[in-house]
Design a protein around this motif. Structure first.
Motif, PDB file in Angstrom:
ATOM      1  N   THR A 138       0.865  -1.180   0.000  1.00 16.06           N
ATOM      2  CA  THR A 138       0.000   0.000   0.000  1.00 16.06           C
ATOM      3  C   THR A 138       0.898   1.225   0.000  1.00 16.06           C
ATOM      4  O   THR A 138       1.720   1.391   0.909  1.00 16.06           O
ATOM      5  N   ILE A 139       0.755   2.075  -1.024  1.00 13.65           N
ATOM      6  CA  ILE A 139       1.605   3.260  -1.102  1.00 13.65           C
ATOM      7  C   ILE A 139       0.751   4.523  -1.168  1.00 13.65           C
ATOM      8  O   ILE A 139      -0.388   4.511  -1.603  1.00 13.65           O
ATOM      9  N   GLY A 140       1.328   5.630  -0.722  1.00 12.73           N
ATOM     10  CA  GLY A 140       0.658   6.915  -0.694  1.00 12.73           C
ATOM     11  C   GLY A 140       1.236   7.764   0.424  1.00 12.73           C
ATOM     12  O   GLY A 140       1.893   7.236   1.340  1.00 12.73           O
ATOM     13  N   PRO A 141       1.060   9.069   0.373  1.00 13.97           N
ATOM     14  CA  PRO A 141       0.317   9.813  -0.659  1.00 13.97           C
ATOM     15  C   PRO A 141       1.183  10.111  -1.883  1.00 13.97           C
ATOM     16  O   PRO A 141       2.291   9.622  -2.002  1.00 13.97           O
ATOM     17  N   ASN A 142       0.588  10.954  -2.778  1.00 17.34           N
ATOM     18  CA  ASN A 142       1.271  11.401  -3.995  1.00 17.34           C
ATOM     19  C   ASN A 142       1.734  10.230  -4.847  1.00 17.34           C
ATOM     20  O   ASN A 142       2.912  10.111  -5.209  1.00 17.34           O
ATOM     21  N   VAL A 143       0.777   9.364  -5.172  1.00 13.95           N
ATOM     22  CA  VAL A 143       1.086   8.208  -6.011  1.00 13.95           C
ATOM     23  C   VAL A 143       1.080   8.636  -7.481  1.00 13.95           C
ATOM     24  O   VAL A 143       0.172   9.318  -7.943  1.00 13.95           O
ATOM     25  N   ARG A 144       2.095   8.186  -8.180  1.00  9.97           N
ATOM     26  CA  ARG A 144       2.208   8.445  -9.613  1.00  9.97           C
ATOM     27  C   ARG A 144       2.412   7.112 -10.315  1.00  9.97           C
ATOM     28  O   ARG A 144       3.362   6.379 -10.017  1.00  9.97           O
ATOM     29  N   ILE A 145       1.492   6.802 -11.229  1.00  8.71           N
ATOM     30  CA  ILE A 145       1.542   5.533 -11.961  1.00  8.71           C
ATOM     31  C   ILE A 145       1.778   5.850 -13.429  1.00  8.71           C
ATOM     32  O   ILE A 145       0.994   6.573 -14.055  1.00  8.71           O
ATOM     33  N   SER A 146       2.833   5.306 -13.988  1.00 10.17           N
ATOM     34  CA  SER A 146       3.151   5.568 -15.393  1.00 10.17           C
ATOM     35  C   SER A 146       3.146   4.273 -16.184  1.00 10.17           C
ATOM     36  O   SER A 146       3.669   3.248 -15.737  1.00 10.17           O
ATOM     37  N   ASP A 147       2.542   4.336 -17.346  1.00 18.54           N
ATOM     38  CA  ASP A 147       2.461   3.196 -18.256  1.00 18.54           C
ATOM     39  C   ASP A 147       3.467   3.437 -19.381  1.00 18.54           C
ATOM     40  O   ASP A 147       3.266   4.304 -20.234  1.00 18.54           O
ATOM     41  N   GLY A 148       4.541   2.673 -19.365  1.00 19.16           N
ATOM     42  CA  GLY A 148       5.596   2.884 -20.341  1.00 19.16           C
ATOM     43  C   GLY A 148       5.179   2.634 -21.771  1.00 19.16           C
ATOM     44  O   GLY A 148       5.786   3.169 -22.697  1.00 19.16           O
ATOM     45  N   GLY A 149       4.110   1.843 -21.966  1.00 15.70           N
ATOM     46  CA  GLY A 149       3.692   1.533 -23.327  1.00 15.70           C
ATOM     47  C   GLY A 149       2.874   2.629 -23.969  1.00 15.70           C
ATOM     48  O   GLY A 149       3.111   3.010 -25.117  1.00 15.70           O
ATOM     49  N   SER A 150       1.916   3.186 -23.213  1.00 14.06           N
ATOM     50  CA  SER A 150       1.006   4.185 -23.790  1.00 14.06           C
ATOM     51  C   SER A 150       1.388   5.611 -23.441  1.00 14.06           C
ATOM     52  O   SER A 150       0.866   6.546 -24.036  1.00 14.06           O
ATOM     53  N   GLY A 151       2.252   5.786 -22.469  1.00 17.32           N
ATOM     54  CA  GLY A 151       2.609   7.131 -22.040  1.00 17.32           C
ATOM     55  C   GLY A 151       1.569   7.763 -21.139  1.00 17.32           C
ATOM     56  O   GLY A 151       1.619   8.972 -20.876  1.00 17.32           O
TER      57      GLY A 151
END
Length: 218
Positions: A138-151
């Protein structure tokens, strides 16, 4: 023949003697108490002080034992696989293990899912918790999730990663931006370690999005 006056004198003498005996016995008790009471007071006071000191020493030992059992890792990572054999990495600036729960408190966590796949999903946050037994992060706050395939980039207050399945979920709102447009929702789920994303809404917090118009080259 005994005179009445003689009997009275003897009775008076007997009473005086008995009174004197009682007085002497009382005096001896008073003198004894005067000697014993100060000793008792000193013993009791000393016992109280000793107990306070002993309790302080015991508390300090317990505290030091708790600290010594605490495991701290710096700039390291956990590596594992989900049920499908897909690898994941949980990196962090610092991890501190709670000796009572066995969980790791994470500072600056960074997760990488679907390693070796066509696209890698990366998650970063300010803090988090790794429950090795429940196999969740469980992570947070200020979570940033990036998808390398779609940008596509998702920003959310919290993300829960099931390391046994690779599924990422969050129910505290999410905002997304990418080449195709923007999206906002009240909850989300990322399946197949980033291969598929589902957004959901509830009540007034419906799923909303905008699609960028296609650009024509030339």
């Amino acid at each position: 023949m005994t005179e009445p006056g003689d009997n009275r004198d003897r009775a008076d003498e007997a009473r005086v003697a008995a009174t004197a005996k009682q007085f002497r016995e009382r005096s001896r008790r008073v003198r004894l108490l005067r000697r014993v009471l100060p000793v008792v007071i000193i013993v009791l006071a000393g016992g109280t002080v000793s107990w306070i000191v002993l309790r302080s020493v015991m508390s300090d030992v317990e505290r030091r034992a708790g600290v010594s059992q605490q495991i701290s890792l710096e700039n390291s990572r956990f590596v594992g696989q989900d049920a499908e054999g897909r690898s994941f990495v949980i990196g962090f600036k610092r991890a501190v293990r709670n000796s009572e729960t066995g969980r790791y408190r994470l500072i600056g966590p960074a997760l990488r899912l679907n390693l070796g796949g066509a696209k890698v999903t990366e998650l970063t946050a300010d803090a988090g918790e790794y429950n090795e037994i429940a196999r969740t992060v469980t992570i947070g706050p200020n979570v940033r999730i990036s998808d390398g395939g779609s940008g596509f980039i998702l920003v959310t207050p919290e993300a829960v990663v099931d390391t046994s399945t690779g599924i990422v979920t969050g129910s505290r709102g999410v905002q997304g931006t990418g080449p195709l447009g923007t999206i906002s929702a009240s909850s989300y789920a990322i399946y197949e370690q980033g291969q598929r994303v589902v957004f959901s809404g509830s009540g007034d917090n419906k799923v909303r999005g905008t699609i960028n118009p296609a650009r024509s080259d030339g």
